[in-house]
Design an enzyme around this catalytic site. Sequence first.
Site, PDB file in Angstrom:
ATOM      1  N   HIS A 144      -4.140  -8.972   3.744  1.00  0.00           N
ATOM      2  CA  HIS A 144      -5.579  -8.965   3.979  1.00  0.00           C
ATOM      3  C   HIS A 144      -5.904  -9.809   5.209  1.00  0.00           C
ATOM      4  CE1 HIS A 144      -6.482  -8.086  -0.542  1.00  0.00           C
ATOM      5  NE2 HIS A 144      -6.257  -6.985   0.158  1.00  0.00           N
ATOM      6  N   ARG A 176       0.855  -1.171   0.000  1.00  0.00           N
ATOM      7  CA  ARG A 176       0.000   0.000   0.000  1.00  0.00           C
ATOM      8  C   ARG A 176       0.899   1.233   0.000  1.00  0.00           C
ATOM      9  NH1 ARG A 176      -2.085  -3.579   3.909  1.00  0.00           N
ATOM     10  NH2 ARG A 176      -4.183  -4.369   3.409  1.00  0.00           N
ATOM     11  N   TYR A 193      -9.869 -10.256  -6.425  1.00  0.00           N
ATOM     12  CA  TYR A 193      -8.863 -10.447  -7.456  1.00  0.00           C
ATOM     13  C   TYR A 193      -9.100 -11.696  -8.295  1.00  0.00           C
ATOM     14  CZ  TYR A 193      -6.423  -6.846  -4.902  1.00  0.00           C
ATOM     15  OH  TYR A 193      -6.100  -5.664  -4.291  1.00  0.00           O
ATOM     16  N   HIS A 214      -2.405   2.005  -6.102  1.00  0.00           N
ATOM     17  CA  HIS A 214      -3.251   0.844  -5.793  1.00  0.00           C
ATOM     18  C   HIS A 214      -3.504  -0.011  -7.032  1.00  0.00           C
ATOM     19  CE1 HIS A 214      -5.015  -0.595  -2.090  1.00  0.00           C
ATOM     20  NE2 HIS A 214      -6.042  -1.071  -2.764  1.00  0.00           N
ATOM     21  N   ARG A 273      -0.867  -2.449  -7.109  1.00  0.00           N
ATOM     22  CA  ARG A 273      -1.166  -3.515  -6.131  1.00  0.00           C
ATOM     23  C   ARG A 273      -2.150  -4.515  -6.737  1.00  0.00           C
ATOM     24  NH1 ARG A 273      -1.357  -4.598  -0.488  1.00  0.00           N
ATOM     25  NH2 ARG A 273      -3.440  -5.039   0.328  1.00  0.00           N
ATOM     26  N   LYS A 323      -2.107  -1.938   7.440  1.00  0.00           N
ATOM     27  CA  LYS A 323      -3.528  -1.695   7.685  1.00  0.00           C
ATOM     28  C   LYS A 323      -4.004  -2.607   8.809  1.00  0.00           C
ATOM     29  CE  LYS A 323      -7.824  -0.991   5.143  1.00  0.00           C
ATOM     30  NZ  LYS A 323      -8.483  -1.076   3.819  1.00  0.00           N
TER      31      LYS A 323
END
Length: 285
Positions: A257, A141, A266, A231, A234, A166
């Site tokens: 995640h 990120r 994805y 992003h 990413r 995150k």
Amino acid sequence: MTDREFKKYVNTEIMEYERYLEGEKRSENTIKEYAHFVKDMLLHLKKRAEEITAQDLKKYKMYLSTKKKYSKNSLYLAVEAIKAYFKYKNMNVARDLKAPKRPKQMPTYLTEEEVRRLLNAAHDNPRDYAILSFLAYSGLRVSELCNLRIEDVDFSERIVRVHGGKGDKDRIVVISPRAIEALEEYISTRNDSLEYLFSSRKSEKITRVQVFRLVKKYARIAGIKKEVTPHVLRHTLATTLLRRGVDIRYIQQFLGHSSVATTQIYTHVNDKMLKSVYDKVLQEY
């Protein structure tokens, strides 16, 4: 309260709200967005927090939707920011304020040929080439990239330690030899003692805005027509890994995640992949 006094009150409220969000371990981007939405609300309603009613908030939500033409995604973020603000104030006024469902959009990603063009466009600038290589090969990120320190990179093992990602989670990311080479070349051009991996002329570490501008600049030079952001790179890495047969659970860990459900976005496929799978399975009845 005069206009000047009210603006001072709003600025103080926002500063305290930002400190609260920092204490809640919200990301730098979330803090910035939430502060913006709450400040906009207070200035529009021209009321102190304790004077605002549930009806005021419903009218304000309607204003964002009809007058400011907010998308569902922007309206969702605005409502979440406002609800978090009144929760911080220990007030129930936003309890029944409903956020719209966020639309599930297919993520934008680049083809492998577009990634090559993007990297080649920055090849003569060691720092920018290293940043783009890092984003393309690590899937970090943008806030994670900005916060990296030189000591976070193990050059011999090609491992990057991401601290406080995150959700305030640490993780390890593996990067390619090409990204390491780009990074080593960039570091060899530096003659400072700054601790951050990527710096700028104005500060000891590069900012999110600077990285966004950098990515857009080289996408334009490379002649890429898509809207390219950090992003998107990413998304591109995740898509490429999936296309090449990497198990989605590994991609989940790689991207940081907390749930594989997030990574499921994805599993989109492009037309070429869809045709290939279809032709292998079902040629004729």
